[in-house]
Enzyme design. Structure first.
Site, PDB file in Angstrom:
ATOM      1  N   LYS A  46       0.842  -1.178   0.118  1.00 36.90           N
ATOM      2  CA  LYS A  46      -0.086  -0.076  -0.062  1.00 36.90           C
ATOM      3  C   LYS A  46       0.809   1.241   0.106  1.00 36.90           C
ATOM      4  O   LYS A  46       0.576   2.499  -0.370  1.00 36.90           O
ATOM      5  CB  LYS A  46      -0.858  -0.050   1.571  1.00 36.90           C
ATOM      6  CG  LYS A  46      -1.762  -1.291   1.317  1.00 36.90           C
ATOM      7  CD  LYS A  46      -2.809  -1.305   2.787  1.00 36.90           C
ATOM      8  CE  LYS A  46      -2.339  -2.446   3.386  1.00 36.90           C
ATOM      9  NZ  LYS A  46      -2.915  -2.487   4.850  1.00 36.90           N
ATOM     10  N   GLU A 102       7.606   2.504  -6.693  1.00 38.09           N
ATOM     11  CA  GLU A 102       7.508   1.973  -5.159  1.00 38.09           C
ATOM     12  C   GLU A 102       7.715   3.328  -4.211  1.00 38.09           C
ATOM     13  O   GLU A 102       8.156   4.276  -4.694  1.00 38.09           O
ATOM     14  CB  GLU A 102       9.259   1.514  -5.097  1.00 38.09           C
ATOM     15  CG  GLU A 102       8.716  -0.226  -5.136  1.00 38.09           C
ATOM     16  CD  GLU A 102       8.557  -0.665  -3.990  1.00 38.09           C
ATOM     17  OE1 GLU A 102       7.835  -0.032  -2.953  1.00 38.09           O
ATOM     18  OE2 GLU A 102       8.810  -1.910  -3.403  1.00 38.09           O
ATOM     19  N   ASP A 103       7.281   2.945  -3.086  1.00 37.36           N
ATOM     20  CA  ASP A 103       7.496   4.107  -1.997  1.00 37.36           C
ATOM     21  C   ASP A 103       9.015   4.241  -1.355  1.00 37.36           C
ATOM     22  O   ASP A 103       9.695   5.427  -1.682  1.00 37.36           O
ATOM     23  CB  ASP A 103       6.648   3.816  -0.768  1.00 37.36           C
ATOM     24  CG  ASP A 103       6.908   2.367  -0.227  1.00 37.36           C
ATOM     25  OD1 ASP A 103       7.556   1.434  -0.953  1.00 37.36           O
ATOM     26  OD2 ASP A 103       6.463   2.133   0.867  1.00 37.36           O
ATOM     27  N   ASP A 106      14.540  -0.417   0.736  1.00 38.09           N
ATOM     28  CA  ASP A 106      15.432  -0.495   1.750  1.00 38.09           C
ATOM     29  C   ASP A 106      16.701  -1.521   1.719  1.00 38.09           C
ATOM     30  O   ASP A 106      17.538  -1.029   1.086  1.00 38.09           O
ATOM     31  CB  ASP A 106      14.598  -0.800   2.977  1.00 38.09           C
ATOM     32  CG  ASP A 106      15.410  -0.828   4.390  1.00 38.09           C
ATOM     33  OD1 ASP A 106      16.386  -0.488   4.307  1.00 38.09           O
ATOM     34  OD2 ASP A 106      14.526  -1.111   5.175  1.00 38.09           O
ATOM     35  N   PHE A 155      14.191   4.874  10.065  1.00 34.02           N
ATOM     36  CA  PHE A 155      12.833   4.463   9.915  1.00 34.02           C
ATOM     37  C   PHE A 155      12.012   5.511   9.762  1.00 34.02           C
ATOM     38  O   PHE A 155      11.829   6.348  10.723  1.00 34.02           O
ATOM     39  CB  PHE A 155      12.272   3.568  10.770  1.00 34.02           C
ATOM     40  CG  PHE A 155      11.048   2.779  10.484  1.00 34.02           C
ATOM     41  CD1 PHE A 155      11.189   1.630   9.685  1.00 34.02           C
ATOM     42  CD2 PHE A 155       9.721   3.118  10.786  1.00 34.02           C
ATOM     43  CE1 PHE A 155      10.151   0.779   9.025  1.00 34.02           C
ATOM     44  CE2 PHE A 155       8.597   2.557  10.189  1.00 34.02           C
ATOM     45  CZ  PHE A 155       8.673   1.540   9.190  1.00 34.02           C
ATOM     46  N   ASP A 162       3.938   3.287   6.459  1.00 35.25           N
ATOM     47  CA  ASP A 162       3.390   3.087   7.550  1.00 35.25           C
ATOM     48  C   ASP A 162       4.365   2.724   8.775  1.00 35.25           C
ATOM     49  O   ASP A 162       5.595   2.186   8.211  1.00 35.25           O
ATOM     50  CB  ASP A 162       2.441   2.294   7.567  1.00 35.25           C
ATOM     51  CG  ASP A 162       3.056   0.911   7.426  1.00 35.25           C
ATOM     52  OD1 ASP A 162       3.590   0.503   6.369  1.00 35.25           O
ATOM     53  OD2 ASP A 162       2.540  -0.204   8.059  1.00 35.25           O
ATOM     54  N   ARG A 168       0.232   6.607   7.421  1.00 34.64           N
ATOM     55  CA  ARG A 168       0.323   6.601   5.829  1.00 34.64           C
ATOM     56  C   ARG A 168      -0.323   8.080   5.195  1.00 34.64           C
ATOM     57  O   ARG A 168       0.063   8.501   4.259  1.00 34.64           O
ATOM     58  CB  ARG A 168      -0.491   5.467   5.401  1.00 34.64           C
ATOM     59  CG  ARG A 168      -0.056   4.175   5.656  1.00 34.64           C
ATOM     60  CD  ARG A 168      -0.637   3.050   4.417  1.00 34.64           C
ATOM     61  NE  ARG A 168      -0.398   1.655   5.208  1.00 34.64           N
ATOM     62  CZ  ARG A 168       0.601   0.970   4.502  1.00 34.64           C
ATOM     63  NH1 ARG A 168       1.541   1.487   3.804  1.00 34.64           N
ATOM     64  NH2 ARG A 168       0.706  -0.290   5.046  1.00 34.64           N
TER      65      ARG A 168
HETATM   66  P1  IMP Z   1      12.903  -4.164   1.190  1.00 39.50           P
HETATM   67  O1  IMP Z   1      12.643  -5.259   0.765  1.00 39.50           O
HETATM   68  O2  IMP Z   1      13.993  -4.150   2.440  1.00 39.50           O
HETATM   69  O3  IMP Z   1      13.519  -3.034   0.187  1.00 39.50           O
HETATM   70  O4  IMP Z   1      11.644  -3.295   1.684  1.00 39.50           O
HETATM   71  C1  IMP Z   1      10.804  -2.683   1.093  1.00 39.50           C
HETATM   72  C2  IMP Z   1       9.582  -2.394   1.620  1.00 39.50           C
HETATM   73  O5  IMP Z   1       9.730  -2.329   3.236  1.00 39.50           O
HETATM   74  C3  IMP Z   1       9.001  -0.910   1.263  1.00 39.50           C
HETATM   75  O6  IMP Z   1       8.258  -1.021   0.163  1.00 39.50           O
HETATM   76  C4  IMP Z   1       8.365  -0.680   2.663  1.00 39.50           C
HETATM   77  O7  IMP Z   1       7.005  -1.176   2.633  1.00 39.50           O
HETATM   78  C5  IMP Z   1       8.999  -1.164   3.637  1.00 39.50           C
HETATM   79  N1  IMP Z   1       9.978  -0.242   4.376  1.00 39.50           N
HETATM   80  C6  IMP Z   1      11.172  -0.107   4.319  1.00 39.50           C
HETATM   81  N2  IMP Z   1      11.882   0.822   5.024  1.00 39.50           N
HETATM   82  C7  IMP Z   1      10.739   1.408   5.559  1.00 39.50           C
HETATM   83  C8  IMP Z   1      10.698   2.849   6.344  1.00 39.50           C
HETATM   84  O8  IMP Z   1      11.511   3.177   6.638  1.00 39.50           O
HETATM   85  N3  IMP Z   1       9.274   3.161   6.701  1.00 39.50           N
HETATM   86  C9  IMP Z   1       8.253   2.379   6.278  1.00 39.50           C
HETATM   87  N4  IMP Z   1       8.359   1.122   5.464  1.00 39.50           N
HETATM   88  C10 IMP Z   1       9.513   0.903   5.205  1.00 39.50           C
HETATM   89 MG    MG Z   2       5.826  -1.248   0.756  1.00 36.76          MG
END
Ligand code: IMP
Ligand code: MG
Length: 185
Positions: A46, A102-103, A106, A155, A162, A168
């Site tokens: 989301k 993508e938001d 990470d 974070f 969220d 959000r």
């Molecule tokens: P990744 O697989 O570690 O790149 O995770 C990506 C997903 O983790 C994102 O699409 C977010 O939903 C969530 N995420 C990663 N970092 C944050 C953060 O700082 N705040 C909120 N959600 C996060």
């Molecule tokens: Mg996400």
């Protein structure tokens, strides 16, 4: 415009105005790169909804929109790379110019899985636009063509992002006070 900042937010990292300016800048770049084409935006639910809505409206290029929901097994503040599809695309994407929206990236694990999944469906092209990127993302080799802001490993919440499904709706991206996620497990 000054939005109310809830007390759980330590500080505003990226303001509403800065987000709007960046969204316009990214859209301009994408418009130039996709001149004469149509784009299929694939939003990752989301977290990407706010960005997707603003970005789609900032583009001049004709777009259609699809959404996908995935869940990566892991804790609420870190991901494991094992991904499960909660909601798949409604349509085929063969021969389409797919732009994954993508938001935040990470670890990059979710995205890396998603890109493999998209490519297996035979699109004409696949690129990624992410509003935010953390330094860890550089470690896995995920090609993200369009990035809004590189941020530190902290974070963040707001503008779609969220913590435990909250925040959000904040119009800015802010740092959550560490007490908030260290006490509620
Ligand atoms: P990744 O697989 O570690 O790149 O995770 C990506 C997903 O983790 C994102 O699409 C977010 O939903 C969530 N995420 C990663 N970092 C944050 C953060 O700082 N705040 C909120 N959600 C996060
Ligand atoms: Mg996400």
């Amino acid at each position: 415009m000054t939005a109310d900042v809830p007390k759980e937010i330590e500080r505003v990292l990226i303001s509403e105005e800065e987000i709007a300016a960046k969204v316009a800048e990214l859209a301009k770049q994408v418009d130039a790169d996709y001149a004469g084409k149509e784009i299929l935006l694939v939003g990752v639910l989301k977290g990407a909804v706010m960005f997707m809505a603003d970005f789609a409206r900032a583009l001049s290029t004709p777009v259609s929109m699809e959404f996908m929901a995935v869940s990566s097994y892991g804790s609420s503040t870190s991901s494991s790379g094992v991904v499960r599809i909660l909601k798949d695309l409604d349509r085929e994407i063969a021969d389409k110019h797919v732009l994954v929206v993508e938001d935040i990236i990470d670890s990059g694990l979710t995205l890396s899985w998603l890109l493999r999944n998209m490519r297996s469906r035979g699109p004409a092209s696949v690129e990624v636009v992410a509003l935010l990127r953390k330094p860890e993302a550089a470690k896995v080799n995920v090609p993200v063509k369009y990035v809004g802001f590189d941020i530190a490993t902290e974070f963040v919440v707001g503008y779609g992002l969220d913590y435990a499904e909250r925040y959000r709706d904040l119009p800015f991206v802010g740092l959550l006070r560490p007490e908030v996620y260290s006490t509620s497990g």
